[in-house]
Design a protein around this motif. Structure first.
Motif, PDB file in Angstrom:
ATOM      1  N   VAL A  21       0.830  -1.297   0.150  1.00  0.00           N
ATOM      2  CA  VAL A  21      -0.015   0.052   0.048  1.00  0.00           C
ATOM      3  C   VAL A  21       0.939   1.235   0.064  1.00  0.00           C
ATOM      4  O   VAL A  21       0.628   2.135  -0.972  1.00  0.00           O
ATOM      5  CB  VAL A  21      -1.170   0.162   1.223  1.00  0.00           C
ATOM      6  CG1 VAL A  21      -1.458   1.426   1.515  1.00  0.00           C
ATOM      7  CG2 VAL A  21      -1.826  -1.186   1.081  1.00  0.00           C
ATOM      8  N   ILE A  22       1.872   1.188   0.798  1.00  0.00           N
ATOM      9  CA  ILE A  22       2.744   2.230   0.895  1.00  0.00           C
ATOM     10  C   ILE A  22       3.617   2.827  -0.382  1.00  0.00           C
ATOM     11  O   ILE A  22       3.606   3.766  -0.906  1.00  0.00           O
ATOM     12  CB  ILE A  22       3.876   2.201   2.180  1.00  0.00           C
ATOM     13  CG1 ILE A  22       3.045   2.336   3.588  1.00  0.00           C
ATOM     14  CG2 ILE A  22       4.951   3.061   1.974  1.00  0.00           C
ATOM     15  CD1 ILE A  22       3.863   1.793   4.558  1.00  0.00           C
ATOM     16  N   PHE A  23       4.157   1.612  -0.838  1.00  0.00           N
ATOM     17  CA  PHE A  23       4.904   1.880  -2.121  1.00  0.00           C
ATOM     18  C   PHE A  23       4.446   1.902  -3.557  1.00  0.00           C
ATOM     19  O   PHE A  23       4.765   2.204  -4.382  1.00  0.00           O
ATOM     20  CB  PHE A  23       6.170   0.709  -2.136  1.00  0.00           C
ATOM     21  CG  PHE A  23       7.305   1.042  -0.899  1.00  0.00           C
ATOM     22  CD1 PHE A  23       7.752   2.316  -1.090  1.00  0.00           C
ATOM     23  CD2 PHE A  23       7.079   0.081   0.257  1.00  0.00           C
ATOM     24  CE1 PHE A  23       8.726   2.383   0.030  1.00  0.00           C
ATOM     25  CE2 PHE A  23       7.851   0.488   1.258  1.00  0.00           C
ATOM     26  CZ  PHE A  23       8.908   1.261   1.232  1.00  0.00           C
ATOM     27  N   THR A  24       2.841   1.424  -3.455  1.00  0.00           N
ATOM     28  CA  THR A  24       2.153   1.645  -4.697  1.00  0.00           C
ATOM     29  C   THR A  24       1.520   2.558  -4.891  1.00  0.00           C
ATOM     30  O   THR A  24       0.871   2.807  -5.959  1.00  0.00           O
ATOM     31  CB  THR A  24       1.662   0.228  -5.118  1.00  0.00           C
ATOM     32  OG1 THR A  24       0.619  -0.146  -4.138  1.00  0.00           O
ATOM     33  CG2 THR A  24       2.266  -0.802  -5.291  1.00  0.00           C
ATOM     34  N   SER A  25       1.288   3.209  -3.629  1.00  0.00           N
ATOM     35  CA  SER A  25       0.516   4.480  -3.773  1.00  0.00           C
ATOM     36  C   SER A  25       0.760   5.707  -4.513  1.00  0.00           C
ATOM     37  O   SER A  25       2.196   5.556  -4.598  1.00  0.00           O
ATOM     38  CB  SER A  25       0.008   5.111  -2.411  1.00  0.00           C
ATOM     39  OG  SER A  25       1.440   5.617  -1.790  1.00  0.00           O
ATOM     40  N   SER A  26      -0.114   6.436  -5.222  1.00  0.00           N
ATOM     41  CA  SER A  26       0.466   7.280  -6.365  1.00  0.00           C
ATOM     42  C   SER A  26       1.485   8.340  -5.874  1.00  0.00           C
ATOM     43  O   SER A  26       1.280   8.619  -4.571  1.00  0.00           O
ATOM     44  CB  SER A  26      -0.758   7.862  -7.043  1.00  0.00           C
ATOM     45  OG  SER A  26      -0.908   9.015  -6.217  1.00  0.00           O
ATOM     46  N   SER A  27       2.455   8.753  -6.469  1.00  0.00           N
ATOM     47  CA  SER A  27       3.392   9.692  -5.937  1.00  0.00           C
ATOM     48  C   SER A  27       2.639  10.859  -5.636  1.00  0.00           C
ATOM     49  O   SER A  27       3.175  11.777  -4.772  1.00  0.00           O
ATOM     50  CB  SER A  27       4.490   9.874  -6.955  1.00  0.00           C
ATOM     51  OG  SER A  27       3.702  10.399  -8.280  1.00  0.00           O
ATOM     52  N   SER A  28       1.361  11.310  -6.064  1.00  0.00           N
ATOM     53  CA  SER A  28       0.611  12.540  -5.594  1.00  0.00           C
ATOM     54  C   SER A  28       0.390  12.456  -4.256  1.00  0.00           C
ATOM     55  O   SER A  28       0.068  13.620  -3.711  1.00  0.00           O
ATOM     56  CB  SER A  28      -0.696  12.644  -6.127  1.00  0.00           C
ATOM     57  OG  SER A  28      -1.531  11.287  -6.096  1.00  0.00           O
ATOM     58  N   ALA A  29       0.365  11.446  -3.466  1.00  0.00           N
ATOM     59  CA  ALA A  29       0.221  11.397  -2.201  1.00  0.00           C
ATOM     60  C   ALA A  29       1.332  12.251  -1.515  1.00  0.00           C
ATOM     61  O   ALA A  29       1.235  12.647  -0.284  1.00  0.00           O
ATOM     62  CB  ALA A  29       0.300   9.782  -1.528  1.00  0.00           C
ATOM     63  N   GLN A  30       2.495  12.733  -2.009  1.00  0.00           N
ATOM     64  CA  GLN A  30       3.405  13.217  -1.600  1.00  0.00           C
ATOM     65  C   GLN A  30       3.008  14.962  -1.518  1.00  0.00           C
ATOM     66  O   GLN A  30       3.766  15.663  -1.104  1.00  0.00           O
ATOM     67  CB  GLN A  30       4.834  13.086  -2.204  1.00  0.00           C
ATOM     68  CG  GLN A  30       5.251  11.576  -1.842  1.00  0.00           C
ATOM     69  CD  GLN A  30       6.332  11.251  -2.759  1.00  0.00           C
ATOM     70  OE1 GLN A  30       7.461  11.834  -2.771  1.00  0.00           O
ATOM     71  NE2 GLN A  30       6.108   9.856  -3.387  1.00  0.00           N
ATOM     72  N   LEU A  31       2.199  15.131  -2.453  1.00  0.00           N
ATOM     73  CA  LEU A  31       1.822  16.562  -2.447  1.00  0.00           C
ATOM     74  C   LEU A  31       1.102  16.806  -1.095  1.00  0.00           C
ATOM     75  O   LEU A  31       0.337  16.528  -0.601  1.00  0.00           O
ATOM     76  CB  LEU A  31       0.898  16.878  -3.714  1.00  0.00           C
ATOM     77  CG  LEU A  31       1.362  16.543  -4.955  1.00  0.00           C
ATOM     78  CD1 LEU A  31       0.457  17.093  -6.109  1.00  0.00           C
ATOM     79  CD2 LEU A  31       2.826  17.166  -5.223  1.00  0.00           C
ATOM     80  N   SER A  32       1.439  17.979  -0.813  1.00  0.00           N
ATOM     81  CA  SER A  32       0.555  18.679   0.213  1.00  0.00           C
ATOM     82  C   SER A  32       0.419  20.004   0.391  1.00  0.00           C
ATOM     83  O   SER A  32       1.266  20.925  -0.158  1.00  0.00           O
ATOM     84  CB  SER A  32       1.635  18.146   1.736  1.00  0.00           C
ATOM     85  OG  SER A  32       2.458  18.917   1.893  1.00  0.00           O
ATOM     86  N   THR A  33      -0.412  20.592   1.244  1.00  0.00           N
ATOM     87  CA  THR A  33      -0.747  22.045   1.156  1.00  0.00           C
ATOM     88  C   THR A  33       0.062  23.066   1.952  1.00  0.00           C
ATOM     89  O   THR A  33       0.301  24.311   1.666  1.00  0.00           O
ATOM     90  CB  THR A  33      -2.273  22.493   1.489  1.00  0.00           C
ATOM     91  OG1 THR A  33      -2.300  21.590   3.242  1.00  0.00           O
ATOM     92  CG2 THR A  33      -3.365  21.714   0.721  1.00  0.00           C
ATOM     93  N   ASN A  34       0.826  22.255   2.872  1.00  0.00           N
ATOM     94  CA  ASN A  34       2.036  23.040   3.452  1.00  0.00           C
ATOM     95  C   ASN A  34       3.331  22.700   2.946  1.00  0.00           C
ATOM     96  O   ASN A  34       4.306  22.895   3.905  1.00  0.00           O
ATOM     97  CB  ASN A  34       1.678  22.802   5.083  1.00  0.00           C
ATOM     98  CG  ASN A  34       1.889  21.194   5.334  1.00  0.00           C
ATOM     99  OD1 ASN A  34       2.344  20.381   4.503  1.00  0.00           O
ATOM    100  ND2 ASN A  34       1.631  20.957   6.672  1.00  0.00           N
ATOM    101  N   PHE A  35       3.457  22.327   1.904  1.00  0.00           N
ATOM    102  CA  PHE A  35       4.726  21.997   1.308  1.00  0.00           C
ATOM    103  C   PHE A  35       5.920  23.029   1.426  1.00  0.00           C
ATOM    104  O   PHE A  35       7.046  22.752   1.969  1.00  0.00           O
ATOM    105  CB  PHE A  35       4.974  21.547  -0.096  1.00  0.00           C
ATOM    106  CG  PHE A  35       5.767  20.697  -0.653  1.00  0.00           C
ATOM    107  CD1 PHE A  35       6.082  19.563  -0.401  1.00  0.00           C
ATOM    108  CD2 PHE A  35       6.821  21.683  -1.204  1.00  0.00           C
ATOM    109  CE1 PHE A  35       7.432  18.912  -0.686  1.00  0.00           C
ATOM    110  CE2 PHE A  35       8.054  21.099  -1.689  1.00  0.00           C
ATOM    111  CZ  PHE A  35       8.709  19.641  -1.205  1.00  0.00           C
ATOM    112  N   TYR A  36       5.531  24.410   1.322  1.00  0.00           N
ATOM    113  CA  TYR A  36       6.602  25.250   1.455  1.00  0.00           C
ATOM    114  C   TYR A  36       6.426  26.139   2.844  1.00  0.00           C
ATOM    115  O   TYR A  36       6.893  27.416   3.015  1.00  0.00           O
ATOM    116  CB  TYR A  36       6.059  26.404   0.134  1.00  0.00           C
ATOM    117  CG  TYR A  36       6.485  25.805  -1.080  1.00  0.00           C
ATOM    118  CD1 TYR A  36       8.037  25.217  -1.603  1.00  0.00           C
ATOM    119  CD2 TYR A  36       5.471  25.559  -2.033  1.00  0.00           C
ATOM    120  CE1 TYR A  36       8.046  24.631  -2.652  1.00  0.00           C
ATOM    121  CE2 TYR A  36       5.695  24.833  -3.165  1.00  0.00           C
ATOM    122  CZ  TYR A  36       7.094  24.548  -3.715  1.00  0.00           C
ATOM    123  OH  TYR A  36       7.248  23.948  -4.727  1.00  0.00           O
ATOM    124  N   SER A  37       5.425  25.612   3.588  1.00  0.00           N
ATOM    125  CA  SER A  37       5.228  26.664   4.843  1.00  0.00           C
ATOM    126  C   SER A  37       6.506  26.920   5.713  1.00  0.00           C
ATOM    127  O   SER A  37       6.514  28.088   6.532  1.00  0.00           O
ATOM    128  CB  SER A  37       4.362  25.789   5.846  1.00  0.00           C
ATOM    129  OG  SER A  37       4.667  24.456   6.128  1.00  0.00           O
TER     130      SER A  37
END
Ligand code: HEM
Ligand SMILES: *[C@@H]1O[C@H](CO)[C@@H](O)[C@H](O)[C@H]1NC(C)=O
Ligand SMILES: *[C@@H]1O[C@H](CO)[C@@H](O)[C@H](O)[C@H]1NC(C)=O
Length: 326
Positions: A21-37
């Motif tokens: 589940v962890i390694f096949t989930s799409s890379s979009s899971a890494q996007l986040s609204t606070n990425f540049y906070s």
């Protein structure tokens, strides 16, 4: 570890499943609204101020920035590939059929990038700038707000062939074409109908709608007559003459696009197919009478579109200049 073997093997299975589940989930899971906070909290004010001044100068620019994000995301994912300019040794996506003499806003993106580089050099990707600029444009023109997911990186290359392959639907598309093109990108019928609502702003060239206004019957006759005045048949003369996609309020982000469809005043063939006796008629009626539902479905669909195949982690790069790789 003296466990009965059955329990041990079942816990192994659970562990294996967890890894899967962890390694096949799409890379979009890494996007986040606070990425540049932490790394660039000023990115939002920097982007917004440039978008605001560009849109104040020319309202259409808001539409152009929204469309740039769409054409970026549908080709190789939201990776800034559309921003790469042709050189003598490189051919990118800008001259592809759906883009040539049509997509615009590159100068504004360059201005945003240089403003952002001043406040936090080397941190914010051009792909993320497109995502933020599309949101800001929507808001400035009166549409919904949403929290933009961030953390995309920029591609080092682009794909002319992918941009020409039909992944960006042409204006001659049938309803089932549209449904399939969006489905291929993980977007539902509802997402497709809601995202098409961005044709409440912006302009199209005569070459994109000539066949509809001269040859189709599911079109309001006075609307067609008006459009013919500045879109001569036969072409190619007049090909680049512009007309608003939303005849009522071309620079306001509202739900009039759907009201136009119900009145057979969709400008593109691909607009009117959304309301032509098919499966999406009811959604068009819903959005035409309920701008709150449209706004929230549009925002949700923009977030989903922004999740298409981003480069994250150590893939790609953070470009210094959006129009060329580092
Ligand atoms: C559903 C399939 C779609 C088709 C077939 C389509 C097609 C087109 C065409 C042909 C134009 C006019 C281009 C020209 O004549 O130069 C246009 C403009 C535009 N499109 Fe789409 N589009 C679609 C979906 C979308 C989506 C998903 C978005 C954004 C979320 C979008 C945003 C825009 C905007 C804002 C403009 C006006 C741009 C400007 O004035 O610079 N479109 N589209
Ligand atoms: C793009 O447009 C330019 C200028 O209008 C034209 O000369 C060129 O042939 C077009 N490129 C393609 C690949 O269609
Ligand atoms: C309309 O259809 C006719 C017959 O198919 C065709 O010859 C003509 O070029 C079409 N007109 C436009 C504007 O596409």
């Amino acid at each position: 570890m003296a466990r009965p073997s059955s329990s041990s093997s079942s816990s192994m299975a659970i562990l294996a499943l967890a890894f899967l589940v962890i390694f096949t989930s799409s890379s979009s899971a890494q996007l986040s609204t606070n990425f540049y906070s932490k790394s660039c909290p000023k990115v939002f004010t920097a982007v917004k101020s440039v978008v605001q001044s560009a849109v104040s100068k020319e309202r259409r620019m808001g539409a152009s920035l929204v469309r740039l994000f769409f054409h970026d995301c549908f080709v190789k994912g939201c990776d800034g590939s559309i921003l790469l300019e042709d050189t003598s040794s490189f051919t990118g996506e800008q001259t592809a059929g759906p883009n040539n003499n049509s997509v615009r806003g590159f100068n504004v993106v360059a201005k945003i990038k240089s403003r952002v580089e001043k406040v936090c050099p080397g941190i914010v990707s051009c792909a993320d700038i497109l995502a933020i600029a599309a949101r800001d444009s929507t808001v400035i023109l009166g549409g919904p707000n949403w929290n933009v997911k961030l953390g995309r990186r920029d591609s080092k290359t682009a794909s002319l062939s992918a941009a020409n392959s039909g992944v960006i639907p042409p204006p001659t598309s049938t309803l089932s074409n549209l449904i399939n093109r969006f489905k291929n990108k993980g977007l539902s019928v509802k997402d497709m109908v809601a995202l098409s609502g961005s044709h409440t702003i912006g302009q199209a060239r005569c070459s994109s709608f000539r066949a509809r206004i001269y040859n189709e019957t599911n079109i309001d006759s006075s609307f067609a007559a008006t459009r013919k005045k500045s879109c001569p048949f036969p072409g190619p003369s007049g090909n680049s003459k512009l007309a608003p996609l939303d005849v009522q309020t071309p620079t306001a982000f509202d739900n009039n696009y759907y009201k136009n469809l119900i009145n057979q005043k969709g400008l593109l063939h691909s607009d009117q197919v959304l309301f032509n006796g098919g499966s999406t008629d009811s959604l068009v009626r819903t959005y035409s009478s309920n701008s709150k539902t449209f706004n929230s479905d549009f925002a949700a669909a923009m977030i989903k579109m922004g999740d298409i195949d981003p480069l994250t982690g150590s893939h790609g790069e953070i470009r210094k200049i959006c129009s060329k790789p580092n």
